[in-house]
Design a protein around this motif. Sequence first.
Motif, PDB file in Angstrom:
ATOM      1  N   SER A  44       0.820  -1.214   0.000  1.00  0.00           N
ATOM      2  CA  SER A  44       0.000   0.000   0.000  1.00  0.00           C
ATOM      3  C   SER A  44       0.856   1.267   0.000  1.00  0.00           C
ATOM      4  CB  SER A  44      -0.929  -0.001   1.219  1.00  0.00           C
ATOM      5  OG  SER A  44      -0.161  -0.017   2.407  1.00  0.00           O
ATOM      6  N   TRP A  45       2.129   1.138   0.343  1.00  0.00           N
ATOM      7  CA  TRP A  45       3.013   2.300   0.407  1.00  0.00           C
ATOM      8  C   TRP A  45       3.501   2.745  -0.966  1.00  0.00           C
ATOM      9  CZ3 TRP A  45       7.718   0.770  -1.474  1.00  0.00           C
ATOM     10  CH2 TRP A  45       8.050  -0.587  -1.355  1.00  0.00           C
ATOM     11  N   LEU A  46       3.392   1.894  -1.976  1.00  0.00           N
ATOM     12  CA  LEU A  46       3.809   2.276  -3.326  1.00  0.00           C
ATOM     13  C   LEU A  46       2.801   3.250  -3.917  1.00  0.00           C
ATOM     14  CD1 LEU A  46       4.986  -1.002  -5.085  1.00  0.00           C
ATOM     15  CD2 LEU A  46       6.346   1.032  -4.653  1.00  0.00           C
ATOM     16  N   THR A  47       3.287   4.367  -4.423  1.00  0.00           N
ATOM     17  CA  THR A  47       2.407   5.347  -5.068  1.00  0.00           C
ATOM     18  C   THR A  47       2.826   5.621  -6.507  1.00  0.00           C
ATOM     19  OG1 THR A  47       3.732   7.164  -4.179  1.00  0.00           O
ATOM     20  CG2 THR A  47       1.804   6.469  -2.891  1.00  0.00           C
ATOM     21  N   LEU A  48       3.937   5.024  -6.934  1.00  0.00           N
ATOM     22  CA  LEU A  48       4.440   5.188  -8.290  1.00  0.00           C
ATOM     23  C   LEU A  48       5.002   3.852  -8.754  1.00  0.00           C
ATOM     24  CD1 LEU A  48       5.052   7.260 -10.575  1.00  0.00           C
ATOM     25  CD2 LEU A  48       7.296   7.557  -9.523  1.00  0.00           C
ATOM     26  N   ASN A  49       4.558   3.390  -9.900  1.00  0.00           N
ATOM     27  CA  ASN A  49       4.993   2.101 -10.439  1.00  0.00           C
ATOM     28  C   ASN A  49       6.159   2.341 -11.395  1.00  0.00           C
ATOM     29  OD1 ASN A  49       5.119  -0.569 -11.139  1.00  0.00           O
ATOM     30  ND2 ASN A  49       3.228  -0.595 -12.292  1.00  0.00           N
ATOM     31  N   TRP A  50       7.370   2.082 -10.942  1.00  0.00           N
ATOM     32  CA  TRP A  50       8.604   2.361 -11.674  1.00  0.00           C
ATOM     33  C   TRP A  50       8.937   1.204 -12.604  1.00  0.00           C
ATOM     34  CZ3 TRP A  50      12.102   6.473 -11.186  1.00  0.00           C
ATOM     35  CH2 TRP A  50      13.367   6.263 -11.733  1.00  0.00           C
ATOM     36  N   THR A  51       9.232   1.517 -13.862  1.00  0.00           N
ATOM     37  CA  THR A  51       9.719   0.520 -14.821  1.00  0.00           C
ATOM     38  C   THR A  51      10.968   1.065 -15.483  1.00  0.00           C
ATOM     39  OG1 THR A  51       8.482   1.365 -16.726  1.00  0.00           O
ATOM     40  CG2 THR A  51       7.355  -0.235 -15.329  1.00  0.00           C
ATOM     41  N   TYR A  52      11.775   0.170 -16.021  1.00  0.00           N
ATOM     42  CA  TYR A  52      12.931   0.619 -16.785  1.00  0.00           C
ATOM     43  C   TYR A  52      13.492  -0.523 -17.618  1.00  0.00           C
ATOM     44  CZ  TYR A  52      16.270  -1.653 -13.602  1.00  0.00           C
ATOM     45  OH  TYR A  52      16.990  -2.559 -12.872  1.00  0.00           O
ATOM     46  N   PRO A  64      11.130 -12.114 -25.538  1.00  0.00           N
ATOM     47  CA  PRO A  64      11.490 -10.704 -25.706  1.00  0.00           C
ATOM     48  C   PRO A  64      10.346  -9.792 -25.270  1.00  0.00           C
ATOM     49  CG  PRO A  64      11.780 -11.929 -27.755  1.00  0.00           C
ATOM     50  CD  PRO A  64      11.079 -12.829 -26.790  1.00  0.00           C
ATOM     51  N   ARG A  65      10.660  -8.785 -24.477  1.00  0.00           N
ATOM     52  CA  ARG A  65       9.676  -7.796 -24.047  1.00  0.00           C
ATOM     53  C   ARG A  65      10.256  -6.427 -24.334  1.00  0.00           C
ATOM     54  NH1 ARG A  65       7.709  -8.501 -18.171  1.00  0.00           N
ATOM     55  NH2 ARG A  65       5.976  -7.281 -18.926  1.00  0.00           N
ATOM     56  N   TYR A  66       9.410  -5.537 -24.745  1.00  0.00           N
ATOM     57  CA  TYR A  66       9.832  -4.180 -25.045  1.00  0.00           C
ATOM     58  C   TYR A  66       9.385  -3.269 -23.912  1.00  0.00           C
ATOM     59  CZ  TYR A  66      10.876  -6.077 -29.563  1.00  0.00           C
ATOM     60  OH  TYR A  66      11.414  -6.838 -30.556  1.00  0.00           O
ATOM     61  N   PRO A  67      10.173  -2.247 -23.601  1.00  0.00           N
ATOM     62  CA  PRO A  67       9.824  -1.381 -22.468  1.00  0.00           C
ATOM     63  C   PRO A  67       8.414  -0.810 -22.555  1.00  0.00           C
ATOM     64  CG  PRO A  67      12.020  -0.898 -23.237  1.00  0.00           C
ATOM     65  CD  PRO A  67      11.427  -1.872 -24.207  1.00  0.00           C
ATOM     66  N   TYR A  68       8.000  -0.363 -23.721  1.00  0.00           N
ATOM     67  CA  TYR A  68       6.664   0.209 -23.840  1.00  0.00           C
ATOM     68  C   TYR A  68       5.596  -0.859 -23.665  1.00  0.00           C
ATOM     69  CZ  TYR A  68       9.377   4.099 -25.517  1.00  0.00           C
ATOM     70  OH  TYR A  68      10.292   5.100 -25.608  1.00  0.00           O
ATOM     71  N   PRO A  82       0.081   5.374 -11.126  1.00  0.00           N
ATOM     72  CA  PRO A  82       0.751   5.815 -12.358  1.00  0.00           C
ATOM     73  C   PRO A  82       2.034   5.037 -12.623  1.00  0.00           C
ATOM     74  CG  PRO A  82       0.995   7.467 -10.631  1.00  0.00           C
ATOM     75  CD  PRO A  82       0.106   6.388 -10.088  1.00  0.00           C
ATOM     76  N   VAL A  83       2.359   4.878 -13.890  1.00  0.00           N
ATOM     77  CA  VAL A  83       3.592   4.211 -14.319  1.00  0.00           C
ATOM     78  C   VAL A  83       4.615   5.273 -14.703  1.00  0.00           C
ATOM     79  CG1 VAL A  83       4.621   2.734 -16.084  1.00  0.00           C
ATOM     80  CG2 VAL A  83       2.427   2.128 -15.092  1.00  0.00           C
ATOM     81  N   GLN A  84       5.831   5.117 -14.228  1.00  0.00           N
ATOM     82  CA  GLN A  84       6.941   6.003 -14.591  1.00  0.00           C
ATOM     83  C   GLN A  84       8.006   5.173 -15.284  1.00  0.00           C
ATOM     84  OE1 GLN A  84       7.806   9.372 -14.193  1.00  0.00           O
ATOM     85  NE2 GLN A  84       9.606   8.803 -15.341  1.00  0.00           N
ATOM     86  N   PHE A  85       8.278   5.490 -16.547  1.00  0.00           N
ATOM     87  CA  PHE A  85       9.367   4.824 -17.278  1.00  0.00           C
ATOM     88  C   PHE A  85      10.640   5.551 -16.885  1.00  0.00           C
ATOM     89  CE2 PHE A  85      11.232   3.928 -21.716  1.00  0.00           C
ATOM     90  CZ  PHE A  85      11.851   2.786 -21.253  1.00  0.00           C
ATOM     91  N   GLY A  86      11.333   5.018 -15.883  1.00  0.00           N
ATOM     92  CA  GLY A  86      12.398   5.749 -15.223  1.00  0.00           C
ATOM     93  C   GLY A  86      13.744   5.786 -15.910  1.00  0.00           C
ATOM     94  N   GLU A  87      14.126   4.747 -16.588  1.00  0.00           N
ATOM     95  CA  GLU A  87      15.470   4.699 -17.147  1.00  0.00           C
ATOM     96  C   GLU A  87      15.412   4.156 -18.569  1.00  0.00           C
ATOM     97  OE1 GLU A  87      18.349   2.788 -14.626  1.00  0.00           O
ATOM     98  OE2 GLU A  87      17.246   3.378 -12.842  1.00  0.00           O
ATOM     99  N   GLY A  88      15.019   4.994 -19.486  1.00  0.00           N
ATOM    100  CA  GLY A  88      14.849   4.548 -20.856  1.00  0.00           C
ATOM    101  C   GLY A  88      16.101   4.582 -21.703  1.00  0.00           C
TER     102      GLY A  88
END
Length: 117
Positions: A44-52, A64-68, A82-88
């Motif tokens: 419950s403490w997560l407020t931003l879903n970080w991906t990279y 194979p998976r693509y970032p998008y 919300p999703v944040q694409f942090g390190e593209g």
Amino acid sequence: MPEPVRGEMNAMGEGIQEVYGGRAIVAYHSCGSQSSKEAFPDASWLTLNWTYAYTSAYKFEGIPRYPYQMNYENIKRYKNIPVQFGEGYYDFGTAKKYPANGMTGRWGNRYVIRRKT
């Protein structure tokens, strides 16, 4: 993967939210094959879903998976965060090695910037 410190990470995230009255923006920087919510689906403490991802495509369990693609899957699966694409892209990445990519400056080119946004 957050093991073997999952309990400590949960306690830290909960403590941060307690101090800031539940208004802190908190993400977990996981490995490239999973997002914050995939690593901590019930937190419950997560407020931003970080991906990279460091490359245009990477393999997870041989697929194979693509970032998008990963971001889109996370948007559909976790609708209330919300999703944040942090390190593209990194300026020291393999794209800099190929002059055909048109990389002339430290920050790449307009295509790299578009990818990052």
